[in-house]
Scaffold this active site. Sequence first.
Site, PDB file in Angstrom:
ATOM      1  N   LYS A  84       0.842  -1.215  -0.181  1.00  0.00           N
ATOM      2  CA  LYS A  84       0.118   0.138  -0.105  1.00  0.00           C
ATOM      3  C   LYS A  84       0.974   1.124   0.174  1.00  0.00           C
ATOM      4  O   LYS A  84       1.721   1.353   0.919  1.00  0.00           O
ATOM      5  CB  LYS A  84      -0.780  -0.138   1.271  1.00  0.00           C
ATOM      6  CG  LYS A  84      -2.266  -0.612   1.143  1.00  0.00           C
ATOM      7  CD  LYS A  84      -2.986  -0.442   2.519  1.00  0.00           C
ATOM      8  CE  LYS A  84      -4.337  -0.166   2.303  1.00  0.00           C
ATOM      9  NZ  LYS A  84      -4.982  -0.040   3.631  1.00  0.00           N
TER      10      LYS A  84
HETATM   11  C1  E4P Z   1      -8.424   0.440   3.470  1.00  0.00           C
HETATM   12  O1  E4P Z   1      -7.529  -0.076   2.680  1.00  0.00           O
HETATM   13  C2  E4P Z   1      -8.380   1.116   4.664  1.00  0.00           C
HETATM   14  O2  E4P Z   1      -7.452   0.372   5.645  1.00  0.00           O
HETATM   15  C3  E4P Z   1      -9.564   1.411   5.429  1.00  0.00           C
HETATM   16  O3  E4P Z   1     -10.718   1.104   4.654  1.00  0.00           O
HETATM   17  C4  E4P Z   1      -9.630   2.769   6.281  1.00  0.00           C
HETATM   18  O4  E4P Z   1     -10.790   2.859   6.852  1.00  0.00           O
HETATM   19  P1  E4P Z   1     -11.120   3.973   8.151  1.00  0.00           P
HETATM   20  O5  E4P Z   1     -11.443   5.077   7.310  1.00  0.00           O
HETATM   21  O6  E4P Z   1     -12.650   3.322   8.431  1.00  0.00           O
HETATM   22  O7  E4P Z   1     -10.055   3.773   8.853  1.00  0.00           O
END
Ligand code: E4P
Length: 216
Positions: A84
């Site tokens: 990521k």
């Molecule tokens: C996605 O890859 C992220 O880990 C995640 O969806 C973030 O979600 P949040 O906004 O609830 O922290």
Amino acid sequence: MQIFLDTANIDQIKEAARLGVISGVTTNPSLVSKEGKADYEAVVKEICSIIPGPISVEVLVEKAKAMIEQAQKIAAWAPNVVVKIPATADGLEATSALAKKKIRVNFTLCFSLNQALLGAQAGAAYVSPFVGRLDDAGHDGMEVVRDIVDVFEYYEFDTQVIAASIRHPQHCLAAALAGAHIATVPYKVLTQMIQHPLTDIGVARFLGDWQRLSGQ
Ligand code: E4P
């Protein structure tokens, strides 16, 4: 639309794996730190051994050169790791370099079509628009997902769209209707997706009728 689990909790991943509907997992530094396990590599390797699909693991540095170096190390932890990389200018540079090295990138923290377009051009395997966080900021997060899906389809990009920051079941069905390739959902939302009171009432009634007939 595939379902990924958005967590670093091993018990939740094992539970979800038993349901047989999870195609991958997304983690982030906040989710990993919530588990209180400082050995990033060990946590990631355990997740990768439970779910054979793509496991997104975020870099922990900001500059392009450092991201490229760290991403290569992370990618070597398991064959199903996807790195990521945040949707910044440094992230774009890192994504292009990593894509050239055939390392799969999930271009994350995406909040606009422009960011997603650039991520796709850089060669990201996935882009992750954060629906819930956009909604929190007074925008329509799902509209951004719809726009990205439409534009990627129009230009026949290979990059897949992950609807991320999913907060409730309504987000999941909207993501499916928008044509997202994947929705990454917290464990709680996964369990909510299967629930319907009429199903519970129906099961109870069927079993009750059968028990009356059979005298049990
Ligand atoms: C996605 O890859 C992220 O880990 C995640 O969806 C973030 O979600 P949040 O906004 O609830 O922290």
